[in-house]
Write a protein that holds these residues in place. Structure first.
Motif, PDB file in Angstrom:
ATOM      1  N   GLY A   1       0.742  -1.190  -0.027  1.00 20.34           N
ATOM      2  CA  GLY A   1       0.002   0.034  -0.083  1.00 20.34           C
ATOM      3  C   GLY A   1       0.726   1.219   0.139  1.00 20.34           C
ATOM      4  O   GLY A   1       0.572   2.170  -0.959  1.00 20.34           O
ATOM      5  N   VAL A   2       1.836   1.240   0.865  1.00 23.26           N
ATOM      6  CA  VAL A   2       2.672   2.743   0.982  1.00 23.26           C
ATOM      7  C   VAL A   2       3.459   2.654  -0.267  1.00 23.26           C
ATOM      8  O   VAL A   2       3.891   3.898  -0.871  1.00 23.26           O
ATOM      9  CB  VAL A   2       3.453   2.549   2.350  1.00 23.26           C
ATOM     10  CG1 VAL A   2       4.382   3.966   2.230  1.00 23.26           C
ATOM     11  CG2 VAL A   2       2.548   2.498   3.334  1.00 23.26           C
ATOM     12  N   SER A   3       3.966   1.560  -0.791  1.00 28.75           N
ATOM     13  CA  SER A   3       4.656   1.731  -2.084  1.00 28.75           C
ATOM     14  C   SER A   3       3.834   1.993  -3.261  1.00 28.75           C
ATOM     15  O   SER A   3       4.380   2.915  -4.092  1.00 28.75           O
ATOM     16  CB  SER A   3       5.203   0.212  -2.465  1.00 28.75           C
ATOM     17  OG  SER A   3       6.150  -0.206  -1.513  1.00 28.75           O
ATOM     18  N   LEU A   4       2.581   1.904  -3.301  1.00 21.26           N
ATOM     19  CA  LEU A   4       1.677   2.419  -4.242  1.00 21.26           C
ATOM     20  C   LEU A   4       1.584   3.957  -3.878  1.00 21.26           C
ATOM     21  O   LEU A   4       1.597   4.765  -4.991  1.00 21.26           O
ATOM     22  CB  LEU A   4       0.134   1.693  -3.985  1.00 21.26           C
ATOM     23  CG  LEU A   4      -0.253   0.451  -5.086  1.00 21.26           C
ATOM     24  CD1 LEU A   4      -1.678   0.421  -4.625  1.00 21.26           C
ATOM     25  CD2 LEU A   4      -0.156   0.793  -6.450  1.00 21.26           C
ATOM     26  N   MET A   5       1.252   4.417  -2.716  1.00 23.14           N
ATOM     27  CA  MET A   5       1.241   5.738  -2.666  1.00 23.14           C
ATOM     28  C   MET A   5       2.802   6.446  -2.864  1.00 23.14           C
ATOM     29  O   MET A   5       2.844   7.639  -3.822  1.00 23.14           O
ATOM     30  CB  MET A   5       1.065   6.176  -1.214  1.00 23.14           C
ATOM     31  CG  MET A   5      -0.374   5.482  -0.752  1.00 23.14           C
ATOM     32  SD  MET A   5      -0.679   5.927   1.156  1.00 23.14           S
ATOM     33  CE  MET A   5      -0.750   7.631   0.978  1.00 23.14           C
ATOM     34  N   PHE A   6       3.813   5.856  -2.699  1.00 17.56           N
ATOM     35  CA  PHE A   6       4.923   6.479  -3.057  1.00 17.56           C
ATOM     36  C   PHE A   6       5.249   6.401  -4.765  1.00 17.56           C
ATOM     37  O   PHE A   6       5.686   7.296  -5.221  1.00 17.56           O
ATOM     38  CB  PHE A   6       6.128   5.480  -2.600  1.00 17.56           C
ATOM     39  CG  PHE A   6       7.688   6.225  -2.657  1.00 17.56           C
ATOM     40  CD1 PHE A   6       8.067   7.553  -2.171  1.00 17.56           C
ATOM     41  CD2 PHE A   6       8.492   5.751  -3.647  1.00 17.56           C
ATOM     42  CE1 PHE A   6       9.060   8.204  -2.196  1.00 17.56           C
ATOM     43  CE2 PHE A   6       9.673   6.459  -4.144  1.00 17.56           C
ATOM     44  CZ  PHE A   6      10.197   7.710  -3.300  1.00 17.56           C
TER      45      PHE A   6
ATOM     46  N   SER B   1      -5.044   0.364 -13.658  1.00 21.39           N
ATOM     47  CA  SER B   1      -4.038  -0.284 -14.587  1.00 21.39           C
ATOM     48  C   SER B   1      -3.074  -1.326 -14.129  1.00 21.39           C
ATOM     49  O   SER B   1      -2.729  -2.276 -15.007  1.00 21.39           O
ATOM     50  CB  SER B   1      -3.744   0.820 -15.546  1.00 21.39           C
ATOM     51  OG  SER B   1      -2.566   1.423 -15.132  1.00 21.39           O
ATOM     52  N   GLY B   2      -2.545  -1.197 -12.990  1.00 21.82           N
ATOM     53  CA  GLY B   2      -1.449  -2.004 -12.340  1.00 21.82           C
ATOM     54  C   GLY B   2      -0.141  -1.498 -12.876  1.00 21.82           C
ATOM     55  O   GLY B   2       0.884  -2.210 -12.374  1.00 21.82           O
ATOM     56  N   THR B   3       0.021  -0.369 -13.517  1.00 24.56           N
ATOM     57  CA  THR B   3       1.341   0.189 -13.982  1.00 24.56           C
ATOM     58  C   THR B   3       2.236   0.545 -12.794  1.00 24.56           C
ATOM     59  O   THR B   3       3.556   0.246 -12.958  1.00 24.56           O
ATOM     60  CB  THR B   3       0.962   1.390 -14.957  1.00 24.56           C
ATOM     61  OG1 THR B   3       0.316   2.077 -14.399  1.00 24.56           O
ATOM     62  CG2 THR B   3       0.427   0.684 -16.246  1.00 24.56           C
ATOM     63  N   HIS B   4       1.397   1.283 -11.835  1.00 24.64           N
ATOM     64  CA  HIS B   4       2.276   1.708 -10.548  1.00 24.64           C
ATOM     65  C   HIS B   4       2.940   0.288  -9.915  1.00 24.64           C
ATOM     66  O   HIS B   4       4.129   0.516  -9.308  1.00 24.64           O
ATOM     67  CB  HIS B   4       1.385   2.098  -9.608  1.00 24.64           C
ATOM     68  CG  HIS B   4       1.062   3.901  -9.915  1.00 24.64           C
ATOM     69  ND1 HIS B   4       1.513   4.209 -11.098  1.00 24.64           N
ATOM     70  CD2 HIS B   4       0.118   4.568  -9.317  1.00 24.64           C
ATOM     71  CE1 HIS B   4       1.170   5.588 -11.202  1.00 24.64           C
ATOM     72  NE2 HIS B   4       0.143   5.916 -10.184  1.00 24.64           N
ATOM     73  N   GLU B   5       2.376  -0.618  -9.975  1.00 24.27           N
ATOM     74  CA  GLU B   5       3.030  -1.962  -9.448  1.00 24.27           C
ATOM     75  C   GLU B   5       4.120  -2.517  -9.860  1.00 24.27           C
ATOM     76  O   GLU B   5       4.900  -3.204  -9.247  1.00 24.27           O
ATOM     77  CB  GLU B   5       1.757  -3.006  -9.089  1.00 24.27           C
ATOM     78  CG  GLU B   5       0.732  -2.625  -8.067  1.00 24.27           C
ATOM     79  CD  GLU B   5      -0.631  -3.677  -8.160  1.00 24.27           C
ATOM     80  OE1 GLU B   5      -0.655  -4.587  -7.398  1.00 24.27           O
ATOM     81  OE2 GLU B   5      -1.241  -3.516  -8.989  1.00 24.27           O
ATOM     82  N   LYS B   6       4.303  -2.344 -11.045  1.00 13.92           N
ATOM     83  CA  LYS B   6       5.446  -2.509 -12.007  1.00 13.92           C
ATOM     84  C   LYS B   6       6.459  -1.502 -12.163  1.00 13.92           C
ATOM     85  O   LYS B   6       7.424  -1.672 -12.921  1.00 13.92           O
ATOM     86  CB  LYS B   6       5.076  -3.273 -13.083  1.00 13.92           C
ATOM     87  CG  LYS B   6       4.058  -4.520 -13.267  1.00 13.92           C
ATOM     88  CD  LYS B   6       4.892  -5.704 -12.072  1.00 13.92           C
ATOM     89  CE  LYS B   6       3.933  -6.857 -12.055  1.00 13.92           C
ATOM     90  NZ  LYS B   6       4.437  -7.798 -11.352  1.00 13.92           N
ATOM     91  N   SER B   7       6.011  -0.168 -11.667  1.00 16.76           N
ATOM     92  CA  SER B   7       6.997   0.791 -11.919  1.00 16.76           C
ATOM     93  C   SER B   7       8.411   0.827 -10.746  1.00 16.76           C
ATOM     94  O   SER B   7       8.621   0.134 -10.072  1.00 16.76           O
ATOM     95  CB  SER B   7       6.478   1.924 -11.550  1.00 16.76           C
ATOM     96  OG  SER B   7       5.991   2.296 -10.027  1.00 16.76           O
ATOM     97  N   TRP B   8       9.253   1.451 -11.433  1.00 13.83           N
ATOM     98  CA  TRP B   8      10.625   1.514 -10.628  1.00 13.83           C
ATOM     99  C   TRP B   8      10.362   2.303  -9.166  1.00 13.83           C
ATOM    100  O   TRP B   8      11.059   1.811  -8.281  1.00 13.83           O
ATOM    101  CB  TRP B   8      11.758   2.122 -11.306  1.00 13.83           C
ATOM    102  CG  TRP B   8      11.715   3.702 -11.621  1.00 13.83           C
ATOM    103  CD1 TRP B   8      11.234   4.252 -12.718  1.00 13.83           C
ATOM    104  CD2 TRP B   8      12.123   4.585 -10.639  1.00 13.83           C
ATOM    105  NE1 TRP B   8      11.444   5.609 -12.655  1.00 13.83           N
ATOM    106  CE2 TRP B   8      11.884   5.748 -11.525  1.00 13.83           C
ATOM    107  CE3 TRP B   8      12.467   4.723  -9.589  1.00 13.83           C
ATOM    108  CZ2 TRP B   8      11.931   7.070 -10.786  1.00 13.83           C
ATOM    109  CZ3 TRP B   8      12.797   5.937  -8.782  1.00 13.83           C
ATOM    110  CH2 TRP B   8      12.372   7.009  -9.510  1.00 13.83           C
ATOM    111  N   PRO B   9       9.735   3.312  -9.078  1.00 14.03           N
ATOM    112  CA  PRO B   9       9.298   3.898  -7.645  1.00 14.03           C
ATOM    113  C   PRO B   9       8.672   2.993  -6.790  1.00 14.03           C
ATOM    114  O   PRO B   9       9.199   2.857  -5.839  1.00 14.03           O
ATOM    115  CB  PRO B   9       8.446   5.306  -8.027  1.00 14.03           C
ATOM    116  CG  PRO B   9       8.697   5.532  -9.429  1.00 14.03           C
ATOM    117  CD  PRO B   9       8.793   4.363 -10.023  1.00 14.03           C
ATOM    118  N   PHE B  10       7.668   2.151  -7.164  1.00 17.50           N
ATOM    119  CA  PHE B  10       7.197   1.478  -6.404  1.00 17.50           C
ATOM    120  C   PHE B  10       8.359   0.227  -5.860  1.00 17.50           C
ATOM    121  O   PHE B  10       8.215  -0.023  -4.619  1.00 17.50           O
ATOM    122  CB  PHE B  10       5.922   0.540  -7.210  1.00 17.50           C
ATOM    123  CG  PHE B  10       5.125  -0.687  -6.390  1.00 17.50           C
ATOM    124  CD1 PHE B  10       3.869  -0.323  -5.946  1.00 17.50           C
ATOM    125  CD2 PHE B  10       5.749  -2.017  -6.489  1.00 17.50           C
ATOM    126  CE1 PHE B  10       3.360  -1.168  -5.007  1.00 17.50           C
ATOM    127  CE2 PHE B  10       4.968  -2.839  -5.764  1.00 17.50           C
ATOM    128  CZ  PHE B  10       3.836  -2.651  -4.884  1.00 17.50           C
TER     129      PHE B  10
END
Length: 461
Positions: free
Chosen positions: A328-333, A363-372
């Motif tokens: 959850g917090v990784s999604l927010m970041f 879309s789920g793109t945040h979960e595969k992003s480098w900031p996450f």
């Protein structure tokens, strides 16, 4: 604009449009009109993440010290958190924008606070979450390895799990672990044979006749069910695929299920504290070690099987908090970084300010992003230093201050956002929601001031 609250007896504070109506974002609302058990999910996730070992110990100690007297405070704590999570979810669904996007619209100071919070809080919390998850494993398997290695193992398992799975799998695993937590806590509550007459009497708002009873009561209310995970709820709502107001009723039902579940957890542990500890005048330590002590007491009282069953529930409680925060917090970041990058691009080309949408989270793109993934690594590897060297004194003080300040920040910014033109008029706060969020904000301000006051500042400098 202040409007009358819903009088239908549920927790809704505004109306809900019919399916097929069009909202502020211009899209057609295609979500189901009726709430249903088959849709719930984010609420289970927020309940599992929000109730950690520390919450169970605090409730146990309240039961140990005051019996059933503060049962009403635990119930109010759940109601307060329902209002906060509902407000966060309503912002995401009614505006189509993420909560961080809303914060950013209030000024740059919100970004500075968020960055300081997630960096310092995440570093210290990572070590605490790994240690909490390792404790019951060490108690279950005492001859295999030391606590710090169990802690590191749980952190690495959490990292790998969140790194390679999207929200749908994450939700299913959390649901299974919540089932374990539920069975264990309810079993213990029944096992200690609660005095139901005293328990019902505890629903009357009475303060214990003890020193600092008001602050202890406020602390119990404020400590039921999560901090930053309340803000993450809106992100999990979007990750589930709920992105517009057609899902509003479903979200509200899901949220009520979340805090009914939380209420069962904390009330069950208060029963255990009242019957097993208060009646025999047994004290346990605060923090995770208190649950290990409780395991020893359960073994003496009810046998080895019950003690091991409890330790399994203790692990489920701690590990759901770990992977819940990891996700959850990784999604927010990731949302924070993505909006920052859009702002930079917008400044270069001089269009209107960039916004972050719930559709992007869905879309789920945040979960595969480098900031996450970068924040996942931050939560996992740097905190391992603390497992070996102990927690640095000044950092712990800053952690305590920022942690105490987050809930007032969340409550008061939600009041600001949901009473302004940033929210479509039909979805702004009603009287009930304004009252609950204001009470929550004032409660958390008091607890924040106490937390800051209690820090050993003389030693800090």
């Amino acid at each position: 604009m202040i409007r009358m609250a819903d009088t239908s007896g549920n927790a809704d504070t505004t109306g809900s449009p019919a399916t097929g109506s069009t909202g502020a974002t211009g899209e057609t609302h295609t979500g189901p009109r009726k709430s249903s058990w088959k849709y719930i999910g984010p609420g289970i996730v927020v309940a599992a993440t929000g109730v950690g070992a520390g919450d169970l110990v605090a409730t146990l100690i309240a039961g140990s010290n005051f019996g059933y007297t503060l049962l009403w405070a635990a119930v109010i704590g759940c109601l307060v958190k329902i209002s906060l999570a509902e407000a966060a979810g309503r912002w995401h669904l009614s505006t189509g924008r993420t909560l961080f996007d809303g914060w950013a619209s209030l000024g740059r100071w919100t970004s500075w606070f968020f960055v300081a919070y997630v960096v310092i809080w995440g570093f210290v919390y990572g070590a605490a979450a790994m240690s909490s998850s390792g404790l019951p494993l060490q108690a279950l398997f005492p001859d295999i390895m030391d606590l710090k290695w169990w802690a590191i193992l749980t952190g690495l398992v959490g990292l790998v799990f969140v790194w390679f799975n999207k929200y749908a799998v994450f939700e299913k695993v959390m649901t299974v672990l919540v089932g374990v937590m539920f069975v264990v806590t309810v079993y213990l509550a029944i096992r200690v044979t609660p005095n139901l007459a005293d328990a019902f009497a505890g629903l009357l708002p009475v303060l214990p006749d003890e020193k600092d009873s008001i602050l202890n009561t406020l602390g119990l209310i404020g400590g039921v069910g999560g901090t930053i995970t309340l803000a993450a709820y809106g992100y999990w709502v979007n990750a589930k695929g709920w992105t517009n107001t057609g899902w509003m009723k479903v979200m509200r039902f899901d949220n009520r299920v979340a805090y009914a579940t939380t209420g069962i957890f904390v009330i069950s542990m208060l029963f255990v504290g009242a019957e097993l500890l208060h009646s025999s005048n047994v004290a346990i330590a605060s923090g995770d070690k208190g649950l290990i002590q409780l395991g020893d007491i359960l073994e003496d009282e009810y046998g080895t099987a019950t003690a091991k069953f409890f330790l399994i529930g203790f692990f489920a409680t701690s590990f759901t908090s770990l992977i819940g925060v990891w996700h959850g917090v990784s999604l927010m970041f990731a949302d924070f970084v993505e909006r920052y990058r859009k702002d930079r691009a917008a400044t270069a080309t001089a269009p209107a300010p960039a916004t972050a949408s719930g559709e992007e989270v869905a879309s789920g793109t945040h979960e595969k992003s480098w900031p996450f993934r970068a924040y996942l690594l931050w939560l996992t590897f740097p905190p391992m230093i603390l497992l070996f060297q102990g927690q640095p004194f000044r950092l712990i003080i800053l952690y305590g201050v920022l942690g105490a300040a987050f809930l007032p920040f969340l409550a008061l910014t939600l009041v600001w956002l949901l009473n302004s033109s940033r929210t479509p008029a039909e979805w702004r706060n009603g009287i009930l929601s304004n009252a609950m969020l204001t009470i929550a904000g004032l409660l958390f301000v008091v607890l924040c001031v106490k937390q800051i006051w209690d820090q050993p500042w003389a030693e800090f400098f």
